[in-house]
Motif scaffolding. Structure first.
Motif, PDB file in Angstrom:
ATOM      1  N   ALA A  64     -26.065  17.096 -41.851  1.00 20.46           N
ATOM      2  CA  ALA A  64     -27.471  17.630 -41.304  1.00 20.46           C
ATOM      3  C   ALA A  64     -27.606  17.301 -40.009  1.00 20.46           C
ATOM      4  O   ALA A  64     -28.142  18.238 -39.112  1.00 20.46           O
ATOM      5  CB  ALA A  64     -28.556  15.821 -40.994  1.00 20.46           C
ATOM      6  N   GLY A 106     -30.485  13.961 -51.383  1.00 18.55           N
ATOM      7  CA  GLY A 106     -31.156  13.575 -50.072  1.00 18.55           C
ATOM      8  C   GLY A 106     -31.356  15.133 -49.397  1.00 18.55           C
ATOM      9  O   GLY A 106     -30.704  15.005 -48.308  1.00 18.55           O
ATOM     10  N   GLN A 109     -32.794  14.949 -46.251  1.00 20.92           N
ATOM     11  CA  GLN A 109     -32.585  13.914 -44.949  1.00 20.92           C
ATOM     12  C   GLN A 109     -31.794  14.680 -43.970  1.00 20.92           C
ATOM     13  O   GLN A 109     -31.501  14.710 -43.001  1.00 20.92           O
ATOM     14  CB  GLN A 109     -32.173  13.094 -45.746  1.00 20.92           C
ATOM     15  CG  GLN A 109     -33.439  11.606 -45.839  1.00 20.92           C
ATOM     16  CD  GLN A 109     -33.877  11.877 -47.076  1.00 20.92           C
ATOM     17  OE1 GLN A 109     -33.023  12.765 -47.842  1.00 20.92           O
ATOM     18  NE2 GLN A 109     -34.889  11.357 -46.907  1.00 20.92           N
ATOM     19  N   ASN A 112     -33.919  17.114 -42.495  1.00 25.86           N
ATOM     20  CA  ASN A 112     -33.819  16.947 -41.309  1.00 25.86           C
ATOM     21  C   ASN A 112     -33.358  17.652 -39.755  1.00 25.86           C
ATOM     22  O   ASN A 112     -33.992  17.476 -38.930  1.00 25.86           O
ATOM     23  CB  ASN A 112     -34.332  15.197 -41.547  1.00 25.86           C
ATOM     24  CG  ASN A 112     -35.339  15.316 -42.386  1.00 25.86           C
ATOM     25  OD1 ASN A 112     -36.576  15.552 -41.845  1.00 25.86           O
ATOM     26  ND2 ASN A 112     -35.173  13.847 -42.586  1.00 25.86           N
ATOM     27  N   GLU A 116     -35.494  17.848 -36.714  1.00 18.27           N
ATOM     28  CA  GLU A 116     -36.074  17.461 -36.047  1.00 18.27           C
ATOM     29  C   GLU A 116     -35.211  17.702 -34.939  1.00 18.27           C
ATOM     30  O   GLU A 116     -35.641  17.924 -33.417  1.00 18.27           O
ATOM     31  CB  GLU A 116     -35.032  15.802 -36.000  1.00 18.27           C
ATOM     32  CG  GLU A 116     -35.648  14.986 -37.117  1.00 18.27           C
ATOM     33  CD  GLU A 116     -34.589  14.436 -37.850  1.00 18.27           C
ATOM     34  OE1 GLU A 116     -33.261  13.924 -37.442  1.00 18.27           O
ATOM     35  OE2 GLU A 116     -35.454  13.165 -38.591  1.00 18.27           O
TER      36      GLU A 116
END
Length: 153
Positions: A64, A106, A109, A112, A116
């Motif tokens: 991430a 995942g 995520q 993200n 984000e």
């Protein structure tokens, strides 16, 4: 320094030089009032900080963070064709590719990390449509790759 670059600096980030293409393409293309970036790998200082499959060799949280680096690299590509990131009115679409262990599910995520970061930098203008796709392998064995489309004035 643009307001966008100031926000990046407040997050401890700066725009790198645009990564040289690893094949026959350009980093970004202007189409009307949109910029489409090519897929960006998480290069830092010309190197990939990690390689391998997410869920096996690469921890999802690390992946991430790498997706966030991809987003910063995409902003560098955007700047290379429009000159000033403050011209961005909206992040329209983000597509994230995650080199995944077969049992890893995942991907949202992981992507993200890019979404984000763009939200932190652009606020409401960072809200975007998105796809998060698991793939068998990415160029140079990168764990993630992100492409971005923005609208600008």
């Amino acid at each position: 320094m643009s307001a966008v670059e100031t926000r990046l600096a407040e997050l401890g980030l700066s725009l790198p030089p645009v990564a040289a293409p690893v094949a026959a393409y350009v980093p970004a293309v202007v189409d009307g009032n949109h910029v489409h970036t090519s897929g960006q790998l998480p290069f830092q200082g010309g190197q990939l900080p990690a390689t391998g499959k997410v869920g096996a060799e690469v921890d999802p949280a690390e992946a991430a963070a790498l997706a966030g680096i991809c987003a910063v690299n995409a902003l560098a590509a955007v700047k290379s064709v429009i000159g000033d990131l403050d011209r961005i009115e909206q992040v329209v679409k983000v597509v994230g590719f995650v080199s995944s262990d077969p049992s890893f599910t995942g991907q949202p995520q992981v992507v993200n990390g890019a979404s984000e970061l763009l939200g932190q930098v652009f606020g409401e203008a960072g809200a975007h449509a998105r796809s998060a796709v698991g793939v068998a392998v990415l160029p140079l064995d990168s764990p993630v790759e992100v492409e971005v489309t923005v609208r600008f004035s």
